[in-house]
Design an enzyme around this catalytic site. Sequence first.
Site, mmCIF file in Angstrom:
data_model
loop_
_atom_site.group_PDB
_atom_site.id
_atom_site.type_symbol
_atom_site.label_atom_id
_atom_site.label_comp_id
_atom_site.label_asym_id
_atom_site.label_seq_id
_atom_site.Cartn_x
_atom_site.Cartn_y
_atom_site.Cartn_z
ATOM 1 N N THR A 198 13.430 19.047 -8.588
ATOM 2 C CA THR A 198 12.410 19.660 -7.746
ATOM 3 C C THR A 198 13.114 20.325 -6.568
ATOM 4 O OG1 THR A 198 10.258 19.304 -6.663
ATOM 5 C CG2 THR A 198 11.979 17.649 -6.254
ATOM 6 N N THR A 199 12.438 21.261 -5.950
ATOM 7 C CA THR A 199 13.051 22.036 -4.862
ATOM 8 C C THR A 199 13.674 21.153 -3.795
ATOM 9 O OG1 THR A 199 11.603 23.936 -5.184
ATOM 10 C CG2 THR A 199 12.560 23.665 -2.986
ATOM 11 N N SER A 257 30.571 32.323 41.861
ATOM 12 C CA SER A 257 29.329 32.914 42.347
ATOM 13 C C SER A 257 29.476 34.424 42.436
ATOM 14 C CB SER A 257 28.968 32.348 43.728
ATOM 15 O OG SER A 257 27.919 33.083 44.324
ATOM 16 N N LYS A 299 33.179 30.156 46.219
ATOM 17 C CA LYS A 299 32.713 29.081 45.353
ATOM 18 C C LYS A 299 33.666 28.799 44.192
ATOM 19 C CE LYS A 299 29.351 27.130 45.654
ATOM 20 N NZ LYS A 299 27.986 27.489 45.189
ATOM 21 N N ARG A 300 33.943 27.502 43.974
ATOM 22 C CA ARG A 300 34.663 27.022 42.784
ATOM 23 C C ARG A 300 33.738 26.025 42.094
ATOM 24 N NH1 ARG A 300 41.091 26.652 44.212
ATOM 25 N NH2 ARG A 300 41.037 25.072 42.582
ATOM 26 N N ASN A 301 32.756 26.572 41.394
ATOM 27 C CA ASN A 301 31.717 25.757 40.779
ATOM 28 C C ASN A 301 32.186 25.133 39.465
ATOM 29 O OD1 ASN A 301 29.970 26.551 42.817
ATOM 30 N ND2 ASN A 301 29.081 28.211 41.636
ATOM 31 N N HIS A 332 24.545 3.188 42.675
ATOM 32 C CA HIS A 332 23.368 3.758 43.354
ATOM 33 C C HIS A 332 23.751 4.917 44.266
ATOM 34 C CE1 HIS A 332 21.182 0.261 41.840
ATOM 35 N NE2 HIS A 332 22.158 -0.484 42.331
#
Length: 457
Positions: A107-108, A278, A284-286, A155
Amino acid sequence: MASFVIDSELYKGIYGSEEMNKVFSDESLLQKWLDAEAALAIAEAEVGLIPEEAAREIAQKAKFDNLDMPTISKGIVDTSHPLITLIRSLEKICDGDAGGYVHWGATTQDIMDTAVVLQIKEAQDIVSAQLKTFLETCLTLAVKHKETIMPGRTHGQHALPVTLGYKMAIWADEIGRHLERLEEGKKRYLMGQFAGAAGTLASISESGLEVQEKYCRILGLEQPTITWHVGRDGFAEFASIIAMISGTIGKIANEIINLQRSEIGEIEEGFAMGKVGSSTMPHKRNPMVCEYVVGLTRIVQRNASLGFDGMMQEHERDMTFWLTEWSYLPQICMMTSGGIQQLQGVLEGLIVHQENMTKNLYLLQGLIVSENLMLKLGKYVGRQVAHDIIYDVSMKAFEEKRPLLETALEHKEIMIHMDEEEVRSHLNPKSYIGLCTQFVDRVEKKWSPLVINQTNR
């Protein structure tokens, strides 16, 4: 024209890996349909159910290059049936009467399920190899940094000193467990599917199980105990493991993002001149790659949940959820593979700012090891009394922004039992890392054989 991120010439380098994308390509899927049809014919010929010449002809013609993809694609739309056009096409190109034996007794869903399993078998091999390389990198970094002391955080706040190697060993141990899950799961979800219209093998019942065994063996798959047309727990398990793997990769990426914060700056995604953080802020060094990985994890985990929906099947066949598997299984495999590949590059180029770790270790001026002082004092006055005393001097230090050493030395009861040198030594963060180095050694000892076996293969 590509219209989905995985196939997009613009985005495919972010969302997947080239190797995994090939596994789930149209060419790969169609060939696996053909592989299943060929294996079925060969298995049936071996038990004398169809002529051997017919089986050889079917197997010889069951090649992607022998079929016309546009015809197959159009036929799926015209017939509203996913496989009938392929069956007819294969039948037509077979010489003699061999075409009349294509798809005999099947069957399929038998063919299509088996093809998907063959795809995830290849996908699992790729993911396993990627994870072993990733594990090796984690272990190497863990050993290298097993004495690199940094603040531990619970936390979101400073807790106790730990080492960077200890943190990475936790990552490695988790990856090792995922590799175990993948290996153990093979016998449950890498199963062939050949069961006939209602799963009873009524069409060839006199030799059904024998054909099924040979069919699965030819394809390198497990033989099921009973049909799994409506038993989709195997795919749900596989999807769960892939989602967990993606979760670990995403967790690691998210940890790097947090530790790269300007206020923390302890580790950093690799940087090279030309990488832009950016379009408007030149400084920026994201952690851009890690952010990609976290995004991929979210997509994978939400798509993987369709595996649980797919378990709700009706009667002996149900296509309403079956259809989802053709979509979510390729996506979660491709995106998880892409995430591993991206994060592998991050770890290989990881920048460790040890000077910032040391600076942050003393940020709270001794409070990070208040537990050590409490336990030492507890030997004289009891743990709870000691807790109350050290709580008082700790809160005083916190509120007055003074070193804990100063407020502790001012407390009479502490000084009754300890001299200044003892207090000072108990508040040295570098002397209170517990079993960090031993834990790294334990993890390295447990999982390094897996890495060595991978390297020697």
